[in-house]
Design a protein around this motif. Sequence first.
Motif, mmCIF file in Angstrom:
data_model
loop_
_atom_site.group_PDB
_atom_site.id
_atom_site.type_symbol
_atom_site.label_atom_id
_atom_site.label_comp_id
_atom_site.label_asym_id
_atom_site.label_seq_id
_atom_site.Cartn_x
_atom_site.Cartn_y
_atom_site.Cartn_z
ATOM 1 N N LYS A 97 -19.141 -7.969 -1.287
ATOM 2 C CA LYS A 97 -18.554 -9.001 -1.782
ATOM 3 C C LYS A 97 -18.506 -9.073 -2.977
ATOM 4 N N GLY A 98 -19.663 -8.796 -4.149
ATOM 5 C CA GLY A 98 -18.928 -9.163 -5.652
ATOM 6 C C GLY A 98 -18.597 -8.559 -6.937
ATOM 7 N N ALA A 99 -17.969 -7.769 -5.884
ATOM 8 C CA ALA A 99 -16.948 -6.538 -6.439
ATOM 9 C C ALA A 99 -15.782 -7.154 -6.641
ATOM 10 N N SER A 100 -15.060 -6.565 -7.626
ATOM 11 C CA SER A 100 -13.522 -6.907 -8.415
ATOM 12 C C SER A 100 -12.754 -5.957 -8.966
ATOM 13 N N TYR A 101 -11.913 -5.947 -9.238
ATOM 14 C CA TYR A 101 -11.183 -4.918 -9.593
ATOM 15 C C TYR A 101 -10.401 -4.549 -11.744
ATOM 16 N N GLN A 102 -11.033 -4.508 -12.035
ATOM 17 C CA GLN A 102 -9.985 -4.547 -13.902
ATOM 18 C C GLN A 102 -8.391 -3.792 -13.407
ATOM 19 N N LEU A 103 -8.099 -5.410 -14.156
ATOM 20 C CA LEU A 103 -6.543 -4.568 -13.837
ATOM 21 C C LEU A 103 -6.061 -4.580 -15.924
ATOM 22 N N ALA A 104 -5.639 -3.122 -16.295
ATOM 23 C CA ALA A 104 -5.660 -3.317 -17.263
ATOM 24 C C ALA A 104 -3.960 -2.975 -17.660
ATOM 25 N N PHE A 135 -1.557 -9.733 -1.392
ATOM 26 C CA PHE A 135 -0.025 -8.913 -0.589
ATOM 27 C C PHE A 135 0.341 -9.041 0.849
ATOM 28 N N GLN A 136 -0.675 -10.279 1.568
ATOM 29 C CA GLN A 136 0.009 -11.377 2.680
ATOM 30 C C GLN A 136 -0.745 -9.911 3.343
ATOM 31 N N ILE A 137 -1.954 -9.263 3.495
ATOM 32 C CA ILE A 137 -1.613 -8.415 4.116
ATOM 33 C C ILE A 137 -3.615 -8.712 5.195
ATOM 34 N N ASP A 138 -4.233 -7.879 6.174
ATOM 35 C CA ASP A 138 -5.679 -8.844 6.791
ATOM 36 C C ASP A 138 -6.519 -8.072 6.290
ATOM 37 N N SER A 139 -5.972 -6.161 6.131
ATOM 38 C CA SER A 139 -7.578 -5.557 5.768
ATOM 39 C C SER A 139 -7.889 -5.318 4.818
ATOM 40 N N ARG A 140 -9.090 -5.058 5.097
ATOM 41 C CA ARG A 140 -9.927 -5.442 3.510
ATOM 42 C C ARG A 140 -9.668 -3.262 2.921
ATOM 43 N N LYS A 141 -9.614 -2.522 3.882
ATOM 44 C CA LYS A 141 -9.573 -1.367 3.758
ATOM 45 C C LYS A 141 -8.201 -1.137 2.430
ATOM 46 N N VAL A 142 -7.382 -1.167 3.720
ATOM 47 C CA VAL A 142 -5.645 -0.713 2.435
ATOM 48 C C VAL A 142 -5.780 -2.062 1.445
ATOM 49 N N ALA A 143 -6.242 -3.041 1.643
ATOM 50 C CA ALA A 143 -6.490 -3.803 -0.229
ATOM 51 C C ALA A 143 -7.885 -2.619 -1.152
ATOM 52 N N ARG A 144 -8.600 -2.391 -0.212
ATOM 53 C CA ARG A 144 -9.594 -1.150 -1.038
ATOM 54 C C ARG A 144 -7.984 -0.300 -1.140
ATOM 55 N N ASN A 145 -7.847 0.393 -0.836
ATOM 56 C CA ASN A 145 -6.776 1.639 -1.052
ATOM 57 C C ASN A 145 -5.692 1.414 -2.008
ATOM 58 N N LEU A 146 -4.941 -0.562 -1.879
ATOM 59 C CA LEU A 146 -4.582 -0.144 -2.969
ATOM 60 C C LEU A 146 -4.478 -0.322 -4.297
ATOM 61 N N LEU A 147 -6.225 -0.739 -4.323
ATOM 62 C CA LEU A 147 -6.435 -1.297 -5.738
ATOM 63 C C LEU A 147 -6.786 -0.120 -6.318
ATOM 64 N N ALA A 148 -7.503 0.975 -5.819
ATOM 65 C CA ALA A 148 -8.322 2.074 -5.842
ATOM 66 C C ALA A 148 -7.895 2.953 -7.482
ATOM 67 N N LYS A 149 -6.653 2.681 -7.668
ATOM 68 C CA LYS A 149 -5.986 3.258 -9.438
ATOM 69 C C LYS A 149 -7.077 2.288 -10.196
ATOM 70 N N GLN A 150 -7.769 1.328 -9.963
ATOM 71 C CA GLN A 150 -7.889 0.142 -10.917
ATOM 72 C C GLN A 150 -8.681 -0.253 -10.807
ATOM 73 N N THR A 151 -9.892 -0.139 -12.101
ATOM 74 C CA THR A 151 -11.730 0.292 -12.290
ATOM 75 C C THR A 151 -12.263 -0.721 -11.668
ATOM 76 N N ILE A 203 -9.707 -9.005 -10.053
ATOM 77 C CA ILE A 203 -9.268 -9.385 -8.828
ATOM 78 C C ILE A 203 -10.265 -8.283 -7.559
ATOM 79 N N THR A 204 -10.182 -9.814 -6.721
ATOM 80 C CA THR A 204 -11.079 -9.111 -5.821
ATOM 81 C C THR A 204 -10.015 -8.974 -4.716
ATOM 82 N N ASN A 205 -11.160 -8.395 -3.650
ATOM 83 C CA ASN A 205 -10.474 -7.566 -2.543
ATOM 84 C C ASN A 205 -9.002 -8.861 -1.696
ATOM 85 N N ARG A 206 -10.345 -9.825 -1.761
ATOM 86 C CA ARG A 206 -9.711 -11.039 -0.928
ATOM 87 C C ARG A 206 -8.654 -11.876 -1.572
ATOM 88 N N GLU A 207 -8.975 -11.621 -2.808
ATOM 89 C CA GLU A 207 -7.533 -12.278 -3.723
ATOM 90 C C GLU A 207 -5.733 -11.027 -3.382
#
Length: 340
Positions: free
Chosen positions: A308-315, A286-302, A277-281
Amino acid sequence: MLMKNHEVPLALLKLAAHKRRLPQNHPKYQKIVNDWALYNSGYRGELALDYYLHRFNRSENFLLHSLRLQHKQNFQIDTVILHPNFILLIEVKNLSGKVNFDHGFGLMTRETSGQVQSFQDPIIQAENQAFHLQNWLNDFGVSGIPVESLVVFVNNHVHLTRSDEQNVDPRIIHANKLADTYNELHHKYPQNFLSNQTLHSIGQQMIQENKPLQVDLFHKYQLTPKAIQPGVICPACDFSSMKRNHGYWQCESCGHSSKSTHIDALKDFYLLFNDQITNREARWLFQIDSRKVARNLLAKQTLIGKNKGASYQLAFDTERDFAYLLSTKEKDQAGYSLVP
């Protein structure tokens, strides 16, 4: 000896995720609910079988659940018992109401609440499974051992009947007769065909070749991703738009708050779309606007990649991480029994 436990069907989890993310007025919603109920009833029935299996649990038995093997074509087995004298396949049915068999026409009907449904005679299914397994065993170098099949109804609220003078096939039984039937097979086949070592090897090969069903529900139901409703769903009242407020998720409907409810939303995304999943997705989900908040919520994902090409692995583990989708608090809208 239990060699392989039950598997939570991936199709069941995907159907549950679609069911909770589709609008109820969507034209495919009721079909998905009906199919979910069928899968859920079957899974609950397979779990219910354990109570009856424990009555004749013996050291010489090697027990495996939820197998999907291949011999020219895929075939699925709910439960198999590997015994030195015979192999027993068990097809589990978790239906309530009046179930009628017409073996001459190869039909089974189920009547409940004035509604009648038709199915293929389960004996045909059981015989096909036995045929494919015998061929699979031949390829493994094993022949001669008897392969028996049973169709076992686990629901206490089922009434088994016949439609003509022909008796119901004796391989169709209620679960409370399973121990007696097993003992009859034990007496029918007194000769040892296979050693425990060979049986263990067969079981290990079955586990190695097991290939759970993969299903693309978007293709099956002709859905588009736009049909899926985003949002963090409240676990207390199912309201689908919890708001992020000072480090918590707050439900505007019932007031429930949580720090981690967004994890279930990520699990839904994993089942519905992708294991990345990407930050944009994530912001859309989550229906939020902040990239920073999304990044923090995804912090436990790899994190994979940069910028901009970064994504997070969901395991996530389908056997451990989706209990929230397996609740039976809902009423079965398709008429299947959810709890035996």
